[in-house]
Design a protein around this motif. Structure first.
Motif, PDB file in Angstrom:
ATOM      1  N   ILE A 298       0.850  -1.185   0.000  1.00 30.61           N
ATOM      2  CA  ILE A 298       0.000   0.000   0.000  1.00 30.61           C
ATOM      3  C   ILE A 298       0.892   1.243   0.000  1.00 30.61           C
ATOM      4  O   ILE A 298       1.856   1.330   0.763  1.00 30.61           O
ATOM      5  N   PHE A 299       0.558   2.199  -0.850  1.00 31.44           N
ATOM      6  CA  PHE A 299       1.366   3.415  -0.944  1.00 31.44           C
ATOM      7  C   PHE A 299       1.352   4.170   0.379  1.00 31.44           C
ATOM      8  O   PHE A 299       0.321   4.357   1.016  1.00 31.44           O
ATOM      9  N   THR A 301       3.624   7.640   2.265  1.00 34.97           N
ATOM     10  CA  THR A 301       4.651   8.670   2.132  1.00 34.97           C
ATOM     11  C   THR A 301       5.812   8.422   3.082  1.00 34.97           C
ATOM     12  O   THR A 301       6.834   9.109   3.000  1.00 34.97           O
ATOM     13  N   MET A 302       5.684   7.449   3.967  1.00 39.89           N
ATOM     14  CA  MET A 302       6.755   7.077   4.879  1.00 39.89           C
ATOM     15  C   MET A 302       7.644   6.030   4.218  1.00 39.89           C
ATOM     16  O   MET A 302       7.219   5.285   3.341  1.00 39.89           O
ATOM     17  N   SER A 303       8.900   5.975   4.654  1.00 36.23           N
ATOM     18  CA  SER A 303       9.808   4.938   4.153  1.00 36.23           C
ATOM     19  C   SER A 303       9.378   3.579   4.690  1.00 36.23           C
ATOM     20  O   SER A 303       8.960   3.461   5.853  1.00 36.23           O
ATOM     21  N   THR A 304       9.470   2.571   3.860  1.00 34.85           N
ATOM     22  CA  THR A 304       9.056   1.213   4.244  1.00 34.85           C
ATOM     23  C   THR A 304      10.139   0.216   3.858  1.00 34.85           C
ATOM     24  O   THR A 304      10.987   0.480   2.995  1.00 34.85           O
ATOM     25  N   GLU A 419       4.252  -4.408  -7.075  1.00 39.26           N
ATOM     26  CA  GLU A 419       2.998  -3.695  -7.247  1.00 39.26           C
ATOM     27  C   GLU A 419       2.836  -2.681  -6.124  1.00 39.26           C
ATOM     28  O   GLU A 419       2.913  -3.023  -4.942  1.00 39.26           O
ATOM     29  N   GLN A 420       2.624  -1.423  -6.523  1.00 37.94           N
ATOM     30  CA  GLN A 420       2.305  -0.351  -5.578  1.00 37.94           C
ATOM     31  C   GLN A 420       0.833  -0.002  -5.774  1.00 37.94           C
ATOM     32  O   GLN A 420       0.405   0.329  -6.877  1.00 37.94           O
ATOM     33  N   ARG A 421       0.043  -0.082  -4.711  1.00 35.02           N
ATOM     34  CA  ARG A 421      -1.391   0.145  -4.828  1.00 35.02           C
ATOM     35  C   ARG A 421      -1.862   0.985  -3.646  1.00 35.02           C
ATOM     36  O   ARG A 421      -1.041   1.474  -2.877  1.00 35.02           O
ATOM     37  N   GLY A 422      -3.175   1.170  -3.546  1.00 32.36           N
ATOM     38  CA  GLY A 422      -3.709   1.905  -2.414  1.00 32.36           C
ATOM     39  C   GLY A 422      -3.755   3.402  -2.619  1.00 32.36           C
ATOM     40  O   GLY A 422      -3.526   4.170  -1.676  1.00 32.36           O
ATOM     41  N   SER A 445      -2.793   1.198  -9.998  1.00 31.32           N
ATOM     42  CA  SER A 445      -1.623   0.507  -9.451  1.00 31.32           C
ATOM     43  C   SER A 445      -0.405   0.758 -10.342  1.00 31.32           C
ATOM     44  O   SER A 445      -0.530   0.960 -11.548  1.00 31.32           O
ATOM     45  N   ILE A 446       0.772   0.720  -9.730  1.00 28.81           N
ATOM     46  CA  ILE A 446       2.046   0.791 -10.440  1.00 28.81           C
ATOM     47  C   ILE A 446       2.703  -0.576 -10.331  1.00 28.81           C
ATOM     48  O   ILE A 446       2.845  -1.121  -9.232  1.00 28.81           O
ATOM     49  N   LYS A 447       3.114  -1.139 -11.486  1.00 25.95           N
ATOM     50  CA  LYS A 447       3.642  -2.499 -11.500  1.00 25.95           C
ATOM     51  C   LYS A 447       4.954  -2.559 -12.257  1.00 25.95           C
ATOM     52  O   LYS A 447       5.234  -1.714 -13.117  1.00 25.95           O
TER      53      LYS A 447
END
Length: 468
Positions: A298-299, A301-304, A419-422, A445-447
């Motif tokens: 899930i997108f 703005t914090m570093s993960t 995959e970046q989603r949310g 989504s970005i894949k």
């Protein structure tokens, strides 16, 4: 097959009329019993009745017209019989019994007739059920179902649903190098207290809305009507599992599609003992399985950071019914998953756990934030009576750069699917590619698909614009 079983099979199959055989259709939580009507009324023991959905009992045949159906519960009463009750002054070492007459077996009301008790009047008192001693064994209720009907055909069948029979599919997925082997077994369960003979059967699977809630209603009604009668779900005994062998020659035919469901016929007769699981081989489809590591997040703005998931993409050449699947790689159990009802040649993706050898870190940097006014269209506001057409709305466009680092500690190549989603809280999303690697926008989504060599660290980046 024994001689008696052959004779019984011939007798039952001779009753096949109008393509409606004596059969059992088994679903995931219950079974439909279909058999020729021999005599009325139908008689069920109390143990059998506890598994039957009473509102499902019906007759069918050629031009049948049911004019009346009755369901009656009969039980031999013990009222008026001589019993003994335990005296309140009894101890565990010395039990004193008092003679009496059972007046009301439901409320356990007893009339004392013991000569040792000096009383000029009759004495009555209520005794706990476990303190009453009978001269004969209490008899359970018998349930009778009767019909009044007319039919132009002499062959009539009775059908009803019962919950003691059910089935599920269970799978073993064996993966070795580039070979994939999926084994399917039908696990048929008899939860009843007696053995069940099945002449012919159909295992039915799919999205089927059949429940036994009417059975629970019947039990509650009977309990309130009697004033004290209690009903308990039968306790499971030690589970017995029977694996059929070649000598029994019981096999499941290939599934057939019917009205959005799938039916797997069994044409050989067999017996399932009480509290027994009966396992039959179903089929061995041709399957292909892709292994990959997945990053689906899930997108934020914090570093993960995190580990990739051990993921698989399975495709079968035939329909797969819903069931649990144990996965083995190189003869070791590596996890399990629940396969859905899967159409032939459709793909199913699943993950079974983390891979500690592949980690990722993602940093999100805000590049710009621009606020602007946007005129809302008449079409959009035609649904909102409180906002006038052409009104200005304040929007903010955010531009973020996402830097992704993936480290492969393995000594072999690995495929990664990212995959970046949310992004649902944003009005719009736009991908701006600033990297040689291939990132794509798929809806919201970005894949991207990556291939990492052994013992390597790879860095990726892309930019997105979000409007809120």
């Amino acid at each position: 097959m024994s001689v008696w079983l052959v004779l019984l099979y011939a007798l039952l199959t001779s009753a096949n009329i109008n393509n409606v055989p004596y059969t059992t259709r088994i679903y995931s939580n219950l079974a439909e019993i279909i058999q020729p009507l021999e005599k009325l009324p139908l008689e069920f023991t109390d143990d059998d009745w506890n598994y039957i959905r009473s509102d499902s009992i019906t007759l069918f045949g050629e031009n049948i017209n049911i004019t009346l159906q009755t369901i009656t519960e009969q039980k031999k009463t013990l009222n008026g019989t001589v019993v003994y009750v335990r005296s309140p002054i009894s101890s565990d070492k010395t039990i004193k019994l008092i003679k009496g007459i059972l007046i009301d077996e439901v409320n356990h009301l007893v009339k004392i007739q013991d000569k040792s008790i000096d009383s000029q009047q009759s004495l009555y008192f209520t005794v706990p059920d476990n303190q009453i001693f009978y001269f004969e064994q209490p008899v359970k209720a018998t349930h009778y179902v009767n019909f009044t009907y007319t039919s132009t055909d002499s062959k009539v069948f009775v059908s009803y649903l019962q919950s003691n029979l059910n089935w599920r599919t269970q799978y073993q997925l064996n993966l070795n190098n580039n070979e994939s082997n999926l084994i399917a077994m039908a696990n048929i369960r008899n939860d009843g207290k007696s053995s069940v003979f099945i002449d012919q059967a159909e295992l039915v699977c799919g999205d089927i809305n059949l429940q036994m809630h009417h059975l629970q209603y019947d039990r509650s009604y009977r309990k309130s009507r009697s004033g004290g009668e209690s009903y308990h779900q039968p306790q499971s005994s030690a589970m017995q599992m029977v694996f059929t062998d070649v000598a029994n020659k019981v096999s499941i035919e290939q599934g057939k599609e019917l009205a959005g469901l799938y039916v797997f016929p069994i044409d050989q007769p067999f017996i399932i003992n009480a509290k027994t699981n009966y396992l039959l081989p179903m089929f061995r489809p041709q399957v292909s399985v892709e292994r990959y590591g997945s990053i689906s997040k899930i997108f934020s703005t914090m570093s993960t950071n995190g580990k990739v998931q051990r993921s698989y993409r399975l495709k079968s050449d035939r329909y797969l019914s819903h069931g649990n699947c144990i996965i083995r790689e190189y003869d070791r159990v590596v996890g399990e998953t629940l396969l859905p009802n899967l159409a032939a040649n459709d793909k199913y993706e699943f993950s079974i756990g983390e891979d500690a050898d592949i980690i990722y870190k993602e940093n999100v940097t805000l590049i710009s934030s621009i606020t602007f006014n946007e005129t809302e269209s008449k079409v959009k506001h035609s649904l909102d009576k409180n906002i006038s057409p052409g009104v200005f709305m304040t929007r903010t466009r955010y531009t973020y750069t996402i830097c992704l680092q993936i480290i492969n500690f393995k000594n072999r190549l690995i495929n990664i699917e990212y995959e970046q989603r949310g992004f649902h809280s944003y009005q719009n999303i736009k991908l701006i590619i600033l990297d040689k690697h291939k990132f794509i926008q798929d809806g919201s989504s970005i894949k991207s698909n990556m291939t990492l060599q052994a013992n390597i660290t790879e860095n990726y980046s892309y930019t997105i614009e979000l409007i809120r």
